[in-house]
Design a protein around this motif. Structure first.
Motif, PDB file in Angstrom:
ATOM      1  N   GLU A 120      12.641  -7.579 -80.658  1.00 52.37           N
ATOM      2  CA  GLU A 120      13.016  -8.027 -81.997  1.00 52.37           C
ATOM      3  C   GLU A 120      13.222  -6.843 -82.929  1.00 52.37           C
ATOM      4  N   ALA A 172      16.558  -5.287 -82.175  1.00 55.61           N
ATOM      5  CA  ALA A 172      17.638  -6.159 -82.616  1.00 55.61           C
ATOM      6  C   ALA A 172      17.877  -6.049 -84.115  1.00 55.61           C
ATOM      7  N   GLU A 182      22.745  -3.677 -80.138  1.00 60.69           N
ATOM      8  CA  GLU A 182      22.657  -4.917 -79.372  1.00 60.69           C
ATOM      9  C   GLU A 182      21.668  -4.686 -78.230  1.00 60.69           C
ATOM     10  N   ARG A 242      18.200 -11.344 -75.038  1.00 58.00           N
ATOM     11  CA  ARG A 242      19.339 -10.538 -75.464  1.00 58.00           C
ATOM     12  C   ARG A 242      19.898 -11.048 -76.776  1.00 58.00           C
ATOM     13  N   THR A 243      20.531 -10.139 -77.495  1.00 60.75           N
ATOM     14  CA  THR A 243      21.174 -10.514 -78.744  1.00 60.75           C
ATOM     15  C   THR A 243      22.550 -11.095 -78.458  1.00 60.75           C
ATOM     16  N   ASP A 244      23.068 -11.850 -79.419  1.00 59.63           N
ATOM     17  CA  ASP A 244      24.336 -12.553 -79.205  1.00 59.63           C
ATOM     18  C   ASP A 244      25.520 -11.606 -79.017  1.00 59.63           C
ATOM     19  N   GLY A 245      25.392 -10.382 -79.572  1.00 61.40           N
ATOM     20  CA  GLY A 245      26.528  -9.470 -79.524  1.00 61.40           C
ATOM     21  C   GLY A 245      26.597  -8.574 -78.306  1.00 61.40           C
TER      22      GLY A 245
END
Length: 241
Positions: free
Chosen positions: A211, A214, A220, A232-235
């Protein structure tokens, strides 16, 4: 052009896909990395880093490069609440976690400054690319011959901190114990200075580091949690099959 050398304790490969390659650019890149190894290695007693660690260099005699590295070390120590710390009790001063990404990014800057448009500079698995798209594999933490993700990056950097190569070598500076909450953590960022340092700092924080990473501007995150599972992050730029 494709050239590979063993520098700073790991293989470094440079691939340039431009139609013309600036004369001497390969020598400039690898010359700089060899210079970094001589000046910043904590394993060489005569290096600037070793002399600084022993207290032989007052602040007024430090090179601008070392001042920059020390600034980054302090920035990330403060940002992680001490989890990332290059001055661990009972250990020699060791800024390698910052120096690797910083120095390889500087080498990449030499390439772009010379007009190179499409290249991949891979330093022990951490990469800087330009003129893509380039595909970068994220090694599976349990199976050395497999990847758990393939990323597609046009311009930027990818760095991974993990336990699979050197065991539990990343220490949480808050506890003095090995960080074990993650099996691997990969960062995609605009520069390798950012990607590599954030990856190591976040890994030292354990699962909470996902976190934290992020929330860093431009980052990312692709993390494999100890015991299984991916965060994982969305990007994250997962390549399309």
């Amino acid at each position: 052009m494709h050239r590979v050398e063993h520098v700073m304790g790991f293989p470094v490969s440079l691939r340039i896909d431009d139609d013309t390659v600036p004369e001497g650019i390969g020598d400039a890149v690898f010359g700089w990395l060899r210079e970094v190894d001589e000046r910043f290695s904590p394993f060489k007693p005569g290096s600037e880093v070793s002399r600084y660690g022993r207290g032989e260099l007052p602040d007024g005699e430090l090179s601008a490069d070392l001042v920059e590295v020390l600034g980054l070390c302090e920035e990330y120590r403060a940002a992680t609440g001490g989890a990332f710390d290059v001055r661990l009790p009972g250990r020699d001063f060791d800024p390698c976690a910052v120096v690797k990404g910083w120095s390889v990014q500087r080498a990449a800057d030499l390439l772009t400054g010379a007009g190179v448009r499409r290249f991949c500079l891979n330093a022990g698995g951490d990469v800087v690319v330009a003129g893509g798209p380039w595909r970068v594999g994220v090694r599976h933490p349990e199976f050395a011959d497999q990847v758990c993700a393939v990323l597609e990056v046009a311009d930027g950097a990818v760095a991974t901190s993990a336990r699979y190569e050197r065991g539990d070598h990343i220490i949480d500076g808050r506890t003095g114990l090995a960080a074990t909450g993650l099996d691997s953590l990969t960062i995609v960022a605009p520069t390798l200075t950012l990607a590599d340092t954030v990856a190591t700092a976040a890994f030292a924080m354990g699962r909470d580091g996902v976190e934290w990473a992020a929330g860093r501007t431009g980052c990312e995150v692709f993390a494999v949690v100890a015991g299984g599972g991916v965060l994982r992050t969305d990007g994250v730029p997962i390549a399309q099959v």
